[in-house]
Scaffold this motif. Structure first.
Motif, PDB file in Angstrom:
ATOM      1  N   ASN A  29      23.652  36.762  40.486  1.00 39.21           N
ATOM      2  CA  ASN A  29      24.343  37.073  41.409  1.00 39.21           C
ATOM      3  C   ASN A  29      24.073  36.867  42.520  1.00 39.21           C
ATOM      4  O   ASN A  29      25.366  36.537  43.825  1.00 39.21           O
ATOM      5  N   GLY A  79      30.907  31.096  36.546  1.00 36.90           N
ATOM      6  CA  GLY A  79      30.710  32.357  36.635  1.00 36.90           C
ATOM      7  C   GLY A  79      30.127  32.633  35.095  1.00 36.90           C
ATOM      8  O   GLY A  79      29.530  33.577  34.744  1.00 36.90           O
ATOM      9  N   ILE A 208      33.318  35.404  41.512  1.00 36.29           N
ATOM     10  CA  ILE A 208      32.260  35.072  41.641  1.00 36.29           C
ATOM     11  C   ILE A 208      30.757  35.434  42.695  1.00 36.29           C
ATOM     12  O   ILE A 208      29.759  35.853  42.296  1.00 36.29           O
ATOM     13  N   LEU A 242      28.159  40.487  36.109  1.00 35.73           N
ATOM     14  CA  LEU A 242      27.385  39.766  37.355  1.00 35.73           C
ATOM     15  C   LEU A 242      27.238  40.482  38.293  1.00 35.73           C
ATOM     16  O   LEU A 242      26.841  40.548  39.213  1.00 35.73           O
TER      17      LEU A 242
END
Length: 252
Positions: A29, A79, A208, A242
């Motif tokens: 991430n 994502g 995201i 994430l």
């Protein structure tokens, strides 16, 4: 080195590599957040941004597939899937070639690495290798890359996190761009609720990338937190997957 000592050494290295894969996946991430903001910069800041993928090929006569871990660049991420261009020329594999477009799930990557001002972030598998080198070998390795890999026992994931721990929560550019972002979204309300051909809204993409400032503004202006992508994902689903813990309460 005795044979039994070699066996122990390689077993330990393999275990450390497997642990490195897990850490790389868990912190991807941060990689994507930085790549997202790089796309917004007028003057590029990255020396490189790479993701490592294990490639396999079944070969007749072998009990196990051939495996090569190679880097991809020009990364995109929705994502769920990571897409990039293969940077390496395979040593033994013949089912992929340098320049091929590659798409993989996040759970399939083995590493990621960024370099900004020659300083590296991520690079978990590289740090496993560096940790087993002599000081001189480590210097030669780093000089070959032309990068500052730092301490193999202290792997950085976020730009300037040592100077400000808040950068682990939100990217400094995200906070700095609050006023321009608010002006843009207020003047383009159609963007707030629009979805692309994959059902991805701006709320999805900002989530995201871990951008709480933009997420807050979008929600204030009426973005639908329950909107789903074509694969059935809400912004909250992405925040959870994430591990953007600062966004989960906002999107619940």
């Amino acid at each position: 080195m005795k044979e039994e000592n070699k066996t122990v050494f390689y077993a330990e290295q393999n275990k450390k590599m497997e642990e490195a894969y897990v850490k790389a996946q868990a912190t991807f991430n941060y990689f994507w957040r930085e790549v997202y903001w790089e796309s917004k910069r007028v003057v590029p800041a990255h020396d490189l941004a790479l993701v490592k993928i294990p490639f396999q090929q079944v070969v007749e006569g072998r009990e196990t597939p051939l495996v090569e871990h190679m880097w991809i660049s020009d990364i995109d991420f929705d994502g769920e899937l990571i897409t990039g261009v293969l940077k390496n020329s395979p040593n033994k594999l013949t089912n992929v070639a340098e320049g091929d477009t590659i798409t993989r799930k996040l759970s399939e990557i083995s590493d990621w690495m960024l370099s900004i001002d020659r300083k590296t972030y991520g690079g978990y598998t590289i740090q496993v290798l560096r940790s087993g080198m002599t000081e001189e070998a480590r210097k030669q390795h780093d000089n070959a890359w032309g990068l500052d890999f730092g301490d193999p026992n202290n792997i950085l994931v976020a730009y300037q996190q040592e100077e400000n721990e808040e950068n682990l929560i939100e990217h400094p550019m995200s906070k700095a761009m609050e006023e321009p972002a608010r002006d843009y979204f207020t003047g383009n309300l159609d963007v707030v609720k629009a979805a692309d051909e994959n059902g991805v809204t701006r709320l999805h993409s900002e989530t995201i990338a871990g951008n709480k400032t933009a997420v807050d503004i979008l929600l204030e202006l009426g973005a639908d937190k329950n909107a789903k992508t074509n694969t059935g994902k809400t912004a909250l689903d992405f925040a959870i997957a994430l591990n953007w813990s600062h966004l989960i309460p906002v999107l619940q």
